[in-house]
Enzyme design. Structure first.
Site, PDB file in Angstrom:
ATOM      1  N   ARG A  39      56.120 121.010   6.290  1.00 32.51           N
ATOM      2  CA  ARG A  39      55.228 119.843   6.274  1.00 32.51           C
ATOM      3  C   ARG A  39      54.017 120.208   5.451  1.00 32.51           C
ATOM      4  NH1 ARG A  39      53.289 115.891  11.113  1.00 32.51           N
ATOM      5  NH2 ARG A  39      55.358 115.098  10.604  1.00 32.51           N
ATOM      6  N   HIS A  59      58.730 110.665   3.953  1.00 37.08           N
ATOM      7  CA  HIS A  59      58.992 111.189   5.303  1.00 37.08           C
ATOM      8  C   HIS A  59      60.445 110.853   5.660  1.00 37.08           C
ATOM      9  CE1 HIS A  59      58.203 112.843   9.105  1.00 37.08           C
ATOM     10  NE2 HIS A  59      57.311 112.009   9.587  1.00 37.08           N
ATOM     11  N   GLN A  70      61.849 110.964   9.342  1.00 36.95           N
ATOM     12  CA  GLN A  70      61.387 109.856  10.174  1.00 36.95           C
ATOM     13  C   GLN A  70      62.263 108.620   9.972  1.00 36.95           C
ATOM     14  OE1 GLN A  70      58.658 109.727  12.482  1.00 36.95           O
ATOM     15  NE2 GLN A  70      59.833 107.917  13.009  1.00 36.95           N
ATOM     16  N   ASP A 109      52.404 101.478  10.800  1.00 39.69           N
ATOM     17  CA  ASP A 109      52.011 102.890  10.911  1.00 39.69           C
ATOM     18  C   ASP A 109      50.484 102.915  10.885  1.00 39.69           C
ATOM     19  OD1 ASP A 109      52.073 105.644  10.993  1.00 39.69           O
ATOM     20  OD2 ASP A 109      52.808 105.920   8.948  1.00 39.69           O
ATOM     21  N   CYS A 156      56.153 104.991  13.938  1.00 41.37           N
ATOM     22  CA  CYS A 156      56.588 106.404  13.952  1.00 41.37           C
ATOM     23  C   CYS A 156      55.647 107.278  14.767  1.00 41.37           C
ATOM     24  CB  CYS A 156      56.736 106.918  12.528  1.00 41.37           C
ATOM     25  SG  CYS A 156      55.192 107.045  11.622  1.00 41.37           S
ATOM     26  N   ARG A 206      64.225 111.240  16.806  1.00 41.17           N
ATOM     27  CA  ARG A 206      63.910 112.314  15.857  1.00 41.17           C
ATOM     28  C   ARG A 206      64.767 113.544  16.177  1.00 41.17           C
ATOM     29  NH1 ARG A 206      59.058 112.481  13.123  1.00 41.17           N
ATOM     30  NH2 ARG A 206      60.127 114.166  12.019  1.00 41.17           N
TER      31      ARG A 206
HETATM   32  N1   CP Z   1      55.942 110.696  13.216  1.00 41.64           N
HETATM   33  C1   CP Z   1      55.673 112.011  13.063  1.00 41.64           C
HETATM   34  O1   CP Z   1      56.006 112.626  12.035  1.00 41.64           O
HETATM   35  O2   CP Z   1      55.081 112.580  14.146  1.00 41.64           O
HETATM   36  P1   CP Z   1      54.313 113.990  14.129  1.00 41.64           P
HETATM   37  O3   CP Z   1      53.192 113.892  13.114  1.00 41.64           O
HETATM   38  O4   CP Z   1      53.817 114.169  15.521  1.00 41.64           O
HETATM   39  O5   CP Z   1      55.290 115.051  13.722  1.00 41.64           O
END
Ligand code: CP
Length: 308
Positions: free
Chosen positions: A104, A131, A134, A215, A252, A280
């Site tokens: 990430r 992403h 997601q 979001d 998300c 997820r």
């Molecule tokens: N939606 C998502 O990626 O959650 P986190 O940032 O908690 O990993």
């Protein structure tokens, strides 16, 4: 990108057939939730973060462990790459220790550069560009709740961000219509996609939708930005009333309550955010299985991605 290494960096890099097979496998693995096949025995996943995470970190960690594998979590700031070590050296070293790596980080180009040096699969755990993990979980949730994704109308509200961009990539692959209601100055001029329409009136975007999705207006690293311009794109009960009677609400997470979505929507039966979050886990298992299979690792009882 290294030959014969299956990276999961962007939906656009992978065939629609394969993505749909991964999603089918995710459903199958969810059915085996209480009897998970031990297909990752002896395998290790590194997770490298330069941003906060709850769902991504937990889902990858639990996915590996439930299927018999191991994980190691690294904070980029504490690694030598946070100092002077090069991306190339880091990628080669990580390749020698583990079987796959989830990263990430903000800069998508740097993630791709990292992947170009590794001999193991690299999974995009979120960049500023996209992403994909997601969206796999989101599409799984829609299939679960509504039976299929193809032919559905998904209406997106608020910011135009990495998650929106990944929905745009997914729309022609799964054959759904995506109506996007976001501030005009955020509408990109490079989206040539028959499945995607920018709709300036939020009510019109929601009209007849099967899925209402939003979001946060302040993605990580954007804290303190002026959010007033997003208010016309807020998801509230009035907006939900424009959608189909059986429409679902998705997000998300994390949520900024009463900014992008109001409490009444979150408390309504349409809200499926916790199932979306749980998915997820199942999506991650299937993504990992696909990545690890081609890497030459024997994944016992592996799902046949080609046959689906
Ligand atoms: N939606 C998502 O990626 O959650 P986190 O940032 O908690 O990993």
């Amino acid at each position: 990108m290294s030959k014969n290494v299956r990276h999961f960096l962007d939906l656009n890099d992978i065939s629609g057939e394969t993505l749909k097979a991964i999603l089918s496998h995710a459903h199958a693995l969810k059915k085996q939730k209480f009897n998970p096949p031990q297909i990752f025995q002896g395998l290790s996943l590194a997770m490298v973060f330069d941003k906060r995470s709850t769902r991504t970190r937990m889902s990858f960690e639990v996915a590996m462990k439930q299927l018999g594998g191991h994980t190691i979590v690294m904070n980029m700031e504490e690694m030598q790459i946070g100092g002077a070590e090069s991306i190339e050296d880091t990628a080669n070293v990580v390749s020698g220790f583990v079987d796959a790596v989830m990263v990430r980080m903000s800069d998508h180009d740097k993630l791709c550069e990292f992947a170009s040096y590794t001999s193991i699969p690299v999974i995009n755990g979120l960049t500023d560009h996209s992403h994909p993990c997601q969206i796999m979980a989101d599409l799984m949730t829609i299939e679960e709740k509504l039976g299929s994704v193809g032919g559905k109308k998904i209406a997106w509200f608020g910011d135009y961000n990495n998650v929106t961009r990944t929905f745009v990539q997914a729309a022609p692959i799964w054959g759904f219509d995506l109506a996007i209601s976001c501030p005009k100055d955020l509408q990109p001029d490079n989206v040539n996609n028959d499945n995607v329409a920018f709709v300036n009136d939020a009510s019109q975007a929601a009209q007849g939708a099967d899925v209402i999705v939003t979001d946060t207006w302040t993605s990580m690293g954007q804290e303190g930005k002026n959010i007033d311009k997003f208010m016309p794109h807020q998801v509230n009960a009035g907006l939900m009333a424009k959608a189909k009677d059986n429409a679902i609400f998705m997000h998300c997470m994390p949520i900024h309550q009463n900014e992008e979505v109001t409490d009444d929507v979150l408390a309504s039966p349409a809200c499926v955010i916790y199932d979306e979050a749980e998915n997820r886990l199942h999506a991650q298992k299937a993504i990992l299985a696909w990545c690890l299979e081609e890497a030459g690792v024997l994944v016992q009882d592996s799902f046949d991605f080609e046959a689906e």
